[in-house]
Scaffold this active site. Structure first.
Site, mmCIF file in Angstrom:
data_model
loop_
_atom_site.group_PDB
_atom_site.id
_atom_site.type_symbol
_atom_site.label_atom_id
_atom_site.label_comp_id
_atom_site.label_asym_id
_atom_site.label_seq_id
_atom_site.Cartn_x
_atom_site.Cartn_y
_atom_site.Cartn_z
ATOM 1 N N HIS A 11 12.875 60.973 46.061
ATOM 2 C CA HIS A 11 11.562 60.261 46.555
ATOM 3 C C HIS A 11 11.165 60.980 47.734
ATOM 4 O O HIS A 11 10.026 60.936 48.070
ATOM 5 C CB HIS A 11 12.091 58.828 46.545
ATOM 6 C CG HIS A 11 12.444 57.710 45.539
ATOM 7 N ND1 HIS A 11 13.716 57.412 45.144
ATOM 8 C CD2 HIS A 11 11.712 57.730 44.565
ATOM 9 C CE1 HIS A 11 13.735 56.959 44.125
ATOM 10 N NE2 HIS A 11 12.347 56.879 43.595
ATOM 11 N N ASP A 15 10.032 61.893 35.277
ATOM 12 C CA ASP A 15 9.327 61.158 34.225
ATOM 13 C C ASP A 15 7.972 61.628 33.759
ATOM 14 O O ASP A 15 6.978 61.317 34.122
ATOM 15 C CB ASP A 15 8.778 59.577 35.082
ATOM 16 C CG ASP A 15 10.232 58.948 35.530
ATOM 17 O OD1 ASP A 15 10.924 58.347 34.627
ATOM 18 O OD2 ASP A 15 10.505 59.212 36.789
ATOM 19 N N ASN A 43 15.337 51.970 46.202
ATOM 20 C CA ASN A 43 16.487 52.551 46.086
ATOM 21 C C ASN A 43 16.314 54.064 46.388
ATOM 22 O O ASN A 43 16.864 54.926 45.266
ATOM 23 C CB ASN A 43 17.359 52.310 44.712
ATOM 24 C CG ASN A 43 18.827 52.920 44.762
ATOM 25 O OD1 ASN A 43 19.016 53.722 43.829
ATOM 26 N ND2 ASN A 43 19.678 52.244 45.863
ATOM 27 N N LEU A 44 15.807 54.485 47.286
ATOM 28 C CA LEU A 44 15.149 55.943 47.412
ATOM 29 C C LEU A 44 16.255 56.884 47.708
ATOM 30 O O LEU A 44 17.103 56.657 48.456
ATOM 31 C CB LEU A 44 14.277 56.038 48.923
ATOM 32 C CG LEU A 44 13.020 54.978 48.675
ATOM 33 C CD1 LEU A 44 12.356 55.006 50.050
ATOM 34 C CD2 LEU A 44 12.325 55.071 47.485
ATOM 35 N N HIS A 45 16.204 57.947 46.973
ATOM 36 C CA HIS A 45 17.192 59.235 47.184
ATOM 37 C C HIS A 45 16.379 60.478 47.649
ATOM 38 O O HIS A 45 15.075 60.350 47.796
ATOM 39 C CB HIS A 45 17.977 59.486 45.833
ATOM 40 C CG HIS A 45 16.903 59.453 44.653
ATOM 41 N ND1 HIS A 45 16.113 60.240 44.222
ATOM 42 C CD2 HIS A 45 16.616 58.529 43.408
ATOM 43 C CE1 HIS A 45 15.366 60.233 43.337
ATOM 44 N NE2 HIS A 45 15.724 59.111 42.906
ATOM 45 N N SER A 64 18.064 60.468 40.251
ATOM 46 C CA SER A 64 17.718 59.213 39.582
ATOM 47 C C SER A 64 18.323 57.979 40.407
ATOM 48 O O SER A 64 19.548 58.154 40.409
ATOM 49 C CB SER A 64 17.878 59.321 38.012
ATOM 50 O OG SER A 64 17.520 57.831 37.756
ATOM 51 N N SER A 65 17.581 56.872 40.558
ATOM 52 C CA SER A 65 18.320 55.862 40.955
ATOM 53 C C SER A 65 19.381 55.457 40.128
ATOM 54 O O SER A 65 20.404 54.946 40.453
ATOM 55 C CB SER A 65 17.237 54.771 41.255
ATOM 56 O OG SER A 65 16.466 54.726 42.181
HETATM 57 O O1 PAF Z 1 8.483 55.669 38.534
HETATM 58 C C1 PAF Z 1 8.725 54.716 38.956
HETATM 59 O O2 PAF Z 1 9.555 54.343 39.728
HETATM 60 C C2 PAF Z 1 8.077 53.403 38.483
HETATM 61 O O3 PAF Z 1 7.768 53.587 37.126
HETATM 62 C C3 PAF Z 1 6.485 53.444 38.954
HETATM 63 C C4 PAF Z 1 5.710 54.408 38.876
HETATM 64 C C5 PAF Z 1 6.630 52.988 40.406
HETATM 65 C C6 PAF Z 1 5.835 51.992 38.483
HETATM 66 O O4 PAF Z 1 6.743 50.859 38.942
#
Ligand code: PAF
Length: 286
Positions: free
Chosen positions: A39, A154, A34-36, A189-190
């Site tokens: 990402h 994160d 679900n790339l934004h 964020s997704s």
């Molecule tokens: O941050 C995320 O999208 C996830 O926690 C990760 C690092 C891909 C692990 O599933």
């Protein structure tokens, strides 16, 4: 150019070998899809630091708790592949669950990240960071990157992965990339996709509130009374309809509570708006 899509471990390993033989440095960008734009920023960050960029798309069941959003987490592979093509990502590993967990679920061998994983988000999402560390180690072993990029949104996850890499002597570099935000300051964020338009506007208050906490501390002539400053900020968010899991100031290096001598700090928040849990943070110096 479209990224090469790898679904099984062997094809991925063969490509990885070819890149190594050509002397190319490989950066990994692990994602849940679900790339934004956030990402895509990580891919651009990776491209500046490596010859090849490999993304992974895997919605990892072992990092979701009971009652969390594993089932409804958005899965948008065709759009994700098109987005990766636009930013010239070289390859993407899209494993099935049994390619990551041949031993089944819950995974038999797991990474337990220690006390850091039980605090903050870990206190509200029991077992979450064990699931993250376990899948990330498996992804590292399958993709064997020279470096791996994680978003600073994160922040706790990034520290836990750095700690894992150091503690287990993993032969790769972990880099954090800056948070991407929308025009109002909401961290991308997704999970923002779960918000209504009205909630999305209100959600920008998370970052604004952290900015106020930091400004108060930086302009104060006294050492900050963190519980009081954070308590006020928490109330301000509650008045806007957030249910706050935590709002706190910690040391950037290890997320422990700061003493009066600590200078490199981070304000962190996790709060629910409706059914959507959002996190954000702001690094600062005193
Ligand atoms: O941050 C995320 O999208 C996830 O926690 C990760 C690092 C891909 C692990 O599933």
């Amino acid at each position: 150019m479209s990224p090469t899509v790898f679904e099984d471990r062997d094809a991925l390993a063969a490509q990885r070998r070819r890149w190594r033989e050509a002397g190319e440095r490989v950066a990994l960008v692990p994602t849940m899809g679900n790339l934004h734009e956030g990402h895509l920023g990580l891919i651009a960050f990776a491209k500046q630091r490596a010859d090849r960029v490999l993304a992974t798309i895997f919605v990892n069941p072992s990092q979701f708790g009971a009652g969390e959003d594993f089932e409804r987490y958005p899965r948008t592979l065709p759009e994700d592949l098109a987005a990766l093509a636009r930013v010239d990502c070289d390859g993407v590993f899209v494993p099935a669950v049994n390619a990551i967990y041949p031993d089944g679920l819950p995974p038999r061998t797991r990474v337990t990240p220690g006390p850091l994983a039980d605090d903050l988000c870990g206190a509200h999402r029991r077992g979450h960071f064990e699931g993250v560390a376990t899948v990330v180690l498996r992804l590292f072993n399958l993709t064997q990157p020279d470096l791996a990029i994680f978003g600073e949104k994160d922040f706790q996850q990034l520290l836990i992965i750095r700690q894992m890499a150091a503690d287990l002597a993993l032969p790769l570099e972990i880099l954090g990339a800056p948070i991407a935000r929308d025009a109002r300051g909401l961290a991308l964020s997704s999970r923002n996709g779960y918000l209504s338009e009205q909630e999305r506007m209100r959600a920008a208050a998370l970052q604004q509130t952290l900015q106020r906490v930091v400004a108060k501390a930086q302009t104060s002539t006294q050492p900050p009374d963190w519980p009081a400053v954070c308590g006020q900020a928490e109330h301000a968010l509650e008045a806007l309809g957030f249910v706050v899991d935590y709002l706190t100031v910690r040391r950037q290096a290890d997320l422990l509570r700061p003493s009066a001598e600590d200078r490199a700090l981070v304000a962190l928040v996790a709060a629910k708006l409706g059914t959507t849990r959002l996190i954000d943070n702001l690094c600062f110096q005193l």
